[in-house]
Motif scaffolding. Structure first.
Motif, mmCIF file in Angstrom:
data_model
loop_
_atom_site.group_PDB
_atom_site.id
_atom_site.type_symbol
_atom_site.label_atom_id
_atom_site.label_comp_id
_atom_site.label_asym_id
_atom_site.label_seq_id
_atom_site.Cartn_x
_atom_site.Cartn_y
_atom_site.Cartn_z
ATOM 1 N N TYR A 131 -17.268 3.032 -20.760
ATOM 2 C CA TYR A 131 -16.235 3.656 -19.929
ATOM 3 C C TYR A 131 -14.837 3.189 -20.339
ATOM 4 N N LYS A 132 -14.680 1.884 -20.475
ATOM 5 C CA LYS A 132 -13.342 1.337 -20.753
ATOM 6 C C LYS A 132 -12.875 1.651 -22.162
ATOM 7 N N SER A 133 -13.818 1.657 -23.083
ATOM 8 C CA SER A 133 -13.426 1.961 -24.449
ATOM 9 C C SER A 133 -13.001 3.433 -24.570
ATOM 10 N N ALA A 134 -13.778 4.341 -23.980
ATOM 11 C CA ALA A 134 -13.422 5.765 -24.056
ATOM 12 C C ALA A 134 -12.101 6.043 -23.342
ATOM 13 N N LYS A 135 -11.881 5.346 -22.255
ATOM 14 C CA LYS A 135 -10.622 5.502 -21.518
ATOM 15 C C LYS A 135 -9.440 5.069 -22.403
ATOM 16 N N ALA A 136 -9.644 3.976 -23.135
ATOM 17 C CA ALA A 136 -8.578 3.490 -24.022
ATOM 18 C C ALA A 136 -8.327 4.481 -25.168
ATOM 19 N N PHE A 137 -9.379 4.993 -25.778
ATOM 20 C CA PHE A 137 -9.179 5.940 -26.884
ATOM 21 C C PHE A 137 -8.564 7.259 -26.382
ATOM 22 N N GLY A 138 -8.985 7.718 -25.215
ATOM 23 C CA GLY A 138 -8.386 8.926 -24.643
ATOM 24 C C GLY A 138 -6.904 8.711 -24.358
ATOM 25 N N GLY A 139 -6.576 7.525 -23.848
ATOM 26 C CA GLY A 139 -5.178 7.197 -23.562
ATOM 27 C C GLY A 139 -4.351 7.155 -24.841
ATOM 28 N N PHE A 140 -4.965 6.624 -25.871
ATOM 29 C CA PHE A 140 -4.316 6.549 -27.186
ATOM 30 C C PHE A 140 -3.979 7.962 -27.684
ATOM 31 N N GLN A 141 -4.969 8.857 -27.652
ATOM 32 C CA GLN A 141 -4.720 10.241 -28.096
ATOM 33 C C GLN A 141 -3.658 10.911 -27.236
ATOM 34 N N CYS A 142 -3.719 10.631 -25.948
ATOM 35 C CA CYS A 142 -2.769 11.243 -25.016
ATOM 36 C C CYS A 142 -1.336 10.826 -25.356
ATOM 37 N N GLN A 143 -1.154 9.534 -25.622
ATOM 38 C CA GLN A 143 0.189 9.047 -25.961
ATOM 39 C C GLN A 143 0.731 9.703 -27.225
ATOM 40 N N LEU A 144 -0.180 10.059 -28.139
ATOM 41 C CA LEU A 144 0.269 10.562 -29.437
ATOM 42 C C LEU A 144 0.294 12.094 -29.494
ATOM 43 N N ALA A 145 -0.058 12.717 -28.370
ATOM 44 C CA ALA A 145 -0.177 14.183 -28.365
ATOM 45 C C ALA A 145 1.166 14.873 -28.613
ATOM 46 N N ASP A 146 2.273 14.169 -28.378
ATOM 47 C CA ASP A 146 3.576 14.837 -28.539
ATOM 48 C C ASP A 146 4.390 14.256 -29.704
ATOM 49 N N MET A 147 3.710 13.700 -30.692
ATOM 50 C CA MET A 147 4.459 13.209 -31.870
ATOM 51 C C MET A 147 5.033 14.401 -32.632
ATOM 52 N N ASP A 148 6.231 14.233 -33.154
ATOM 53 C CA ASP A 148 6.920 15.361 -33.775
ATOM 54 C C ASP A 148 6.346 15.764 -35.119
ATOM 55 N N ASP A 149 6.560 14.913 -36.120
ATOM 56 C CA ASP A 149 6.168 15.321 -37.470
ATOM 57 C C ASP A 149 4.713 14.944 -37.743
ATOM 58 N N ARG A 150 4.089 15.729 -38.589
ATOM 59 C CA ARG A 150 2.719 15.506 -38.953
ATOM 60 C C ARG A 150 2.576 14.165 -39.682
ATOM 61 N N LEU A 151 1.500 13.442 -39.393
ATOM 62 C CA LEU A 151 1.234 12.190 -40.113
ATOM 63 C C LEU A 151 0.699 12.507 -41.510
ATOM 64 N N ASN A 152 0.698 11.489 -42.368
ATOM 65 C CA ASN A 152 0.128 11.655 -43.716
ATOM 66 C C ASN A 152 -1.391 11.798 -43.625
ATOM 67 N N ASP A 153 -1.935 12.702 -44.440
ATOM 68 C CA ASP A 153 -3.394 12.814 -44.575
ATOM 69 C C ASP A 153 -3.842 11.744 -45.552
ATOM 70 N N THR A 154 -4.138 10.565 -45.059
ATOM 71 C CA THR A 154 -4.417 9.462 -45.992
ATOM 72 C C THR A 154 -5.788 9.606 -46.645
ATOM 73 N N ILE A 155 -6.736 10.253 -45.950
ATOM 74 C CA ILE A 155 -8.033 10.570 -46.580
ATOM 75 C C ILE A 155 -8.264 12.069 -46.379
ATOM 76 N N PRO A 156 -7.865 12.874 -47.371
ATOM 77 C CA PRO A 156 -8.001 14.327 -47.188
ATOM 78 C C PRO A 156 -9.464 14.727 -46.963
ATOM 79 N N ASN A 157 -9.664 15.717 -46.106
ATOM 80 C CA ASN A 157 -11.020 16.232 -45.813
ATOM 81 C C ASN A 157 -11.993 15.188 -45.290
ATOM 82 N N PHE A 158 -11.481 14.251 -44.530
ATOM 83 C CA PHE A 158 -12.300 13.137 -44.041
ATOM 84 C C PHE A 158 -13.547 13.630 -43.303
ATOM 85 N N HIS A 159 -13.380 14.619 -42.457
ATOM 86 C CA HIS A 159 -14.522 15.127 -41.685
ATOM 87 C C HIS A 159 -14.833 16.569 -42.034
ATOM 88 N N HIS A 160 -14.758 16.899 -43.332
ATOM 89 C CA HIS A 160 -15.068 18.273 -43.701
ATOM 90 C C HIS A 160 -16.583 18.387 -43.874
#
Ligand code: ADP
Ligand code: MG
Ligand code: MG
Length: 364
Positions: A131-160
């Motif tokens: 519960y606590k770990s998922a809450k932390a990861f969800g919070g992390f994504q939430c904080q980053l949901a409004d970042m302006d510029d795209r981050l670098n694709d450091t590993i292209p096609n990571f989950h292709h």
């Protein structure tokens, strides 16, 4: 040691360098706890030599981490959070004003403020941790949901997942190590599930699922839990932060958190997806993520576990067929045992998929 002294003097840590020791149970980077004396008080840092064999673009990776942690800090400060220095990683700059230092041998180093009184859990012990770990990861994504510029694709096609599947078909065709005959059942298992590999990729390409900032290594031990309150204090291990789907993060939480068996467990009767841990993950995750998820993402949360587990199973199977060149092995057949564990988890999720789906819908 001379090398450690050189590295120590490359960072803007106040005080006198005392020494360091290997730290933690990470498998990717070399991690040290570093000791300094500041006016008679002992102060600690985490220093890491970044694995540049795995991460080919370390400057791009460090740029991502710098941007992400500064954005998080701003969010915590705006929200008036307490103990901000324990909730977000703090990079110590190098003397030449960068977030990392490259030594004469070409190794990359970085230094973080040490987060005291919090630990990462390697193997889950109770639902509260999921519960606590998922809450932390969800919070992390939430904080980053409004970042302006795209981050670098450091590993292209990571989950292709599609390209993983195609690589498997190629490895079967080549049969470079004469192993295809040993794993007919696993190959059949993979082929029967070909249809799932395109689901998320196609939806992302069509705009049905948004691209977001994702963590991409959402293991339980990548959240530091407060030793006193058990709270998920800080999301760490940001090397793979990049653009992706939140489903990859949630799927990997299901894969890595809902079972206690070893990665290469051969007694497959021990390998089941624990539905109580799953429920705790969903509850924690939706507490922090439900504000930004679109319906399609929510709808596929249970499925994401199956998809990512299948994908990792494919990767172990491929490596087995190609002669164990990517994942380190200590014994013959270890990669195929790893594959079997993942595929058993897939089966376990398939059996419980209706119930998993109902659990997600129950939290609307
Ligand atoms: P890896 O990619 O090798 O897993 P991590 O970044 O997760 O590397 O670091 C390895 C371990 O070091 C973590 O599991 C955690 O125990 C510890 N650690 C990392 N960063 C910090 C920090 N800022 N404060 C305290 N401990 C940390
Ligand atoms: Mg880690
Ligand atoms: Mg890592």
């Amino acid at each position: 040691m001379e090398q450690f002294n050189e590295i120590a003097s490359a960072f803007e840590c106040p005080g006198t360098y005392l020494g360091e020791e290997p730290y933690g149970s990470g498998h990717i980077n070399d991690t040290y706890k570093v000791y300094y004396d500041v006016d008679g008080e002992e102060v600690h840092y985490i220093r890491q030599r970044i694995n540049h064999k795995i991460f080919k673009d370390v400057p791009g990776l460090m740029e991502n981490i710098g941007r992400v942690t500064r954005h998080q800090r701003k969010k915590f400060e705006e929200a008036g959070a307490d103990q901000v220095d324990r909730r977000v990683l703090t990079l110590i700059p190098s003397v030449d004003g960068k977030d990392f230092y490259q030594d004469a041998k070409g190794n990359f180093w970085r230094t973080y403020v040490f987060i005291e009184g919090a630990v990462g859990i390697d193997v889950i012990e109770h639902t509260g941790q999921a519960y606590k770990s998922a809450k932390a990861f969800g919070g992390f994504q939430c904080q980053l949901a409004d970042m302006d510029d795209r981050l670098n694709d450091t590993i292209p096609n990571f989950h292709h997942t599609r390209s993983r599947y195609d690589t498997l078909m190629q490895a079967i065709e080549e049969d470079a190590h004469g192993r295809v005959a040993n794993v007919q059942a696993e190959i059949a298992f993979a082929k029967e599930r070909e249809a799932i590999v395109d689901v998320v990729i196609d939806l992302m390409a069509a705009g049905g699922i948004p691209e977001r900032v994702t963590h991409n290594d959402t293991k339980l031990n990548n959240v530091l839990m407060d030793c006193e309150t058990d709270e998920g204090m800080c999301v760490i291990d940001l090397d793979t932060v990049m653009p992706g789907s939140v489903l990859y993060d949630f799927g990997d939480m299901i894969r890595t958190t809902t079972n206690q068996a070893a990665e290469d467990e051969r007694d497959l009767s021990k390998v089941e997806m624990n539905i109580d841990y799953f429920e705790a993950l969903v509850k924690g995750y939706l507490e922090t993520a439900s504000g930004f998820l679109v319906p399609k993402e929510r709808e596929l949360l249970a499925f994401s576990g199956k998809l990512i587990t299948f994908e990792i199973g494919l990767r172990f199977l491929i490596d087995y067929l190609q002669g164990d060149t990517y994942f380190k092995t200590r014994r013959e057949g270890q990669n195929i045992d790893r594959c079997r564990k993942q595929f058993k988890m897939v089966q376990s999720m398939e059996r419980q998929m209706d119930q998993m789906q109902r659990i997600v819908e129950g939290f609307q």
